[in-house]
Scaffold this active site. Structure first.
Site, short mmCIF file in Angstrom:
data_model
loop_
_atom_site.label_atom_id
_atom_site.label_comp_id
_atom_site.label_asym_id
_atom_site.label_seq_id
_atom_site.Cartn_x
_atom_site.Cartn_y
_atom_site.Cartn_z
N ASN A 55 21.07 -19.26 -21.75
CA ASN A 55 20.82 -20.42 -22.30
C ASN A 55 22.00 -21.57 -22.14
O ASN A 55 22.77 -21.62 -22.91
CB ASN A 55 19.94 -20.52 -23.69
CG ASN A 55 19.88 -21.81 -24.24
OD1 ASN A 55 19.72 -22.75 -23.66
ND2 ASN A 55 18.88 -21.91 -25.46
N CYS A 112 18.92 -28.78 -26.50
CA CYS A 112 18.23 -28.23 -25.33
C CYS A 112 17.09 -28.98 -24.52
O CYS A 112 16.90 -28.79 -23.55
CB CYS A 112 17.63 -26.88 -25.56
SG CYS A 112 18.83 -25.70 -26.12
N HIS A 154 12.65 -24.25 -19.92
CA HIS A 154 14.01 -24.02 -20.53
C HIS A 154 14.23 -22.78 -20.56
O HIS A 154 13.35 -22.01 -20.99
CB HIS A 154 13.97 -24.98 -21.84
CG HIS A 154 15.24 -24.68 -22.65
ND1 HIS A 154 16.58 -24.89 -22.23
CD2 HIS A 154 15.45 -24.14 -23.97
CE1 HIS A 154 17.29 -24.55 -23.02
NE2 HIS A 154 16.81 -24.17 -24.26
N1 COA Z 1 22.54 -7.05 -30.69
C1 COA Z 1 22.01 -6.34 -31.62
N2 COA Z 1 21.01 -6.69 -32.38
C2 COA Z 1 20.95 -8.01 -32.69
C3 COA Z 1 21.52 -8.92 -31.86
C4 COA Z 1 22.37 -8.31 -30.78
N3 COA Z 1 22.95 -9.51 -30.12
N4 COA Z 1 21.24 -10.25 -32.30
C5 COA Z 1 20.28 -9.90 -33.53
N5 COA Z 1 20.24 -8.68 -33.65
C6 COA Z 1 19.39 -8.06 -34.62
C7 COA Z 1 19.48 -8.88 -36.07
O1 COA Z 1 20.33 -8.51 -36.78
C8 COA Z 1 18.02 -8.35 -36.63
O2 COA Z 1 18.33 -6.98 -37.29
P1 COA Z 1 17.62 -6.66 -38.55
O3 COA Z 1 15.88 -6.72 -38.25
O4 COA Z 1 18.30 -5.15 -39.03
O5 COA Z 1 17.99 -7.73 -39.57
C9 COA Z 1 17.13 -8.04 -35.43
O6 COA Z 1 18.11 -7.78 -34.31
C10 COA Z 1 16.35 -9.23 -35.28
O7 COA Z 1 15.33 -8.55 -34.05
P2 COA Z 1 14.09 -9.42 -33.64
O8 COA Z 1 13.41 -9.78 -35.05
O9 COA Z 1 13.39 -8.30 -32.96
O10 COA Z 1 14.48 -10.41 -32.87
P3 COA Z 1 13.98 -11.29 -31.94
O11 COA Z 1 12.98 -10.37 -31.05
O12 COA Z 1 13.36 -12.54 -32.58
O13 COA Z 1 15.15 -11.77 -31.01
C11 COA Z 1 16.36 -13.72 -30.59
C12 COA Z 1 16.08 -12.62 -31.51
C13 COA Z 1 17.59 -14.68 -30.99
C14 COA Z 1 16.65 -13.16 -29.08
C15 COA Z 1 15.03 -14.68 -30.50
O14 COA Z 1 14.40 -14.76 -31.86
C16 COA Z 1 15.05 -15.63 -29.83
O15 COA Z 1 15.19 -15.80 -28.61
N6 COA Z 1 15.00 -16.92 -30.51
C17 COA Z 1 14.76 -18.26 -29.89
C18 COA Z 1 15.92 -18.64 -28.94
C19 COA Z 1 15.24 -20.16 -28.65
O16 COA Z 1 14.12 -20.17 -28.54
N7 COA Z 1 16.21 -21.18 -28.47
C20 COA Z 1 15.96 -22.23 -28.01
C21 COA Z 1 16.37 -23.25 -28.68
S1 COA Z 1 18.15 -23.31 -28.09
#
Ligand code: COA
Length: 321
Positions: free
Chosen positions: A278, A115, A248
């Site tokens: 993304n 990325c 990004h």
């Molecule tokens: N729909 C519903 N639930 C989902 C899901 C989806 N698409 N994806 C994940 N979950 C669930 C998980 O299973 C987890 O459940 P659990 O707590 O029962 O295990 C929970 O949601 C995770 O929630 P949370 O901790 O609040 O996640 P988050 O707020 O961190 O959001 C991302 C998850 C992936 C969106 C976020 O972490 C993110 O954007 N990360 C970085 C991405 C990034 O920077 N990329 C750049 C490099 S390419």
């Protein structure tokens, strides 16, 4: 000695036509439009048609950037493509795009920094132009991330999309214009947080993208903010001098977190994550193009770009458009 810079002579972007909404994804994995929008800011993303490869998206973006600069392929002598999803293991996607453009001269190669690829590619092209070896570079970020997603993994398949963006860089004697500076970093020890499950020499497949989302999220806000602060300090630029912050487009909460940490007002943040998702190396030039099209970014404006991706790699760049 006169110091030269590389100015952005033109820019363009291309998105495939097919729109995949959150509701579409909810039909085949356990997720919801509400969850995706609340946790990421994403509403929809574009997906390349089966007949389209990364080079096709990059080629379309390149044509728009060339037209914007009032140039044709004969005026370019370097192509650098940032991509993680090349058409082939070799030759480079840059070589395929060079051929599509009808070029029989110059050099072309790919940069792999996931990325962060477009920021890395800008820096590479800038160095080669300033070194005097080339005159004008076509720098492209192009991806078909949809091809390396595990469409049964809800934690990643909702996040990514396909697209391409392109810039034309050329040397200028105006050292207050163009690419003013950049900061590039990598810490390979974070590989387990964001990687594919395969590769040519390990599994003879490309594998699928896997990410420890919450861990990457924490690294993203801190590392990107530190990179930008370092760059601004080195270039002796105050945050209030920045006209546009073009981050990004990984997650609305990350880009707002970074903006808040550096006290960049929300009105200056260019966000296309809702419509594009993304798009990895394509995300920064795609967002930039959108803001030029709608009249926000104008010639002379000072823009701060950033990205973070697999590696982890990350970086930032200052550009006077
Ligand atoms: N729909 C519903 N639930 C989902 C899901 C989806 N698409 N994806 C994940 N979950 C669930 C998980 O299973 C987890 O459940 P659990 O707590 O029962 O295990 C929970 O949601 C995770 O929630 P949370 O901790 O609040 O996640 P988050 O707020 O961190 O959001 C991302 C998850 C992936 C969106 C976020 O972490 C993110 O954007 N990360 C970085 C991405 C990034 O920077 N990329 C750049 C490099 S390419």
């Amino acid at each position: 000695m006169t110091q030269s810079n590389c100015r952005v002579a033109g820019q363009g972007a291309y998105l495939p036509e097919r729109v995949l909404t959150n509701a579409d994804i909810s039909a085949f994995v356990d997720t919801s439009d509400e969850w995706i929008r609340a946790r990421t800011g994403i509403s929809e993303r574009r997906i390349a048609d089966d007949s389209q490869n990364t080079s096709d998206l990059g080629y379309e973006a390149a044509k728009i950037a060339l037209a914007d600069a009032g140039l044709d392929a004969d005026d370019i002598d370097l192509i650098v493509v940032a991509t993680t999803t090349p058409d082939l293991v070799f030759p480079a996607t840059a070589a395929l795009i060079q051929d599509r453009l009808g070029m029989r001269h110059g050099a072309a190669f790919d940069v792999q920094a996931v990325c962060s690829g477009f920021i890395y590619a800008l820096a590479v092209a800038d160095g080669l132009l300033k070194g005097g070896v080339f005159n004008r570079a076509l720098v492209i970020g192009a991806e078909t991330m949809s091809r390396i997603l595990d469409w049964e993994d809800r934690s990643t398949c909702v996040l990514f999309g396909d697209g391409a963006g392109a810039w034309i860089l050329e040397k200028t004697d105006d050292n207050a214009a163009g690419l003013l500076g950049y900061d590039l970093r990598c810490e390979g020890r974070f590989t387990p947080l964001l990687k594919t499950t395969g590769g040519v020499s390990s599994t003879r497949t490309s594998g699928y993208l896997r990410m420890e989302g919450p861990a990457v999220f924490k690294h993203a806000v801190t590392k990107i903010s530190n990179s930008m602060a370092r760059l601004l300090e080195r270039e002796e630029i105050e945050i209030d001098e920045i006209d546009w912050f073009v981050p990004h487009q990984a997650n609305q909460r990350i880009l707002e977190g970074v903006a808040d940490k550096l006290k960049i007002s929300r009105e200056k943040v260019v966000s296309t994550v809702a419509r594009h998702g993304n798009t990895s190396a394509a995300s920064v030039p795609l967002a930039f193009h959108q803001a030029v099209l709608d009249g926000r970014i104008q010639r002379g404006h000072l823009c701060l770009l950033e990205a973070l991706g697999g590696g982890l790699t990350w970086g930032s760049a200052l550009v006077r458009f």
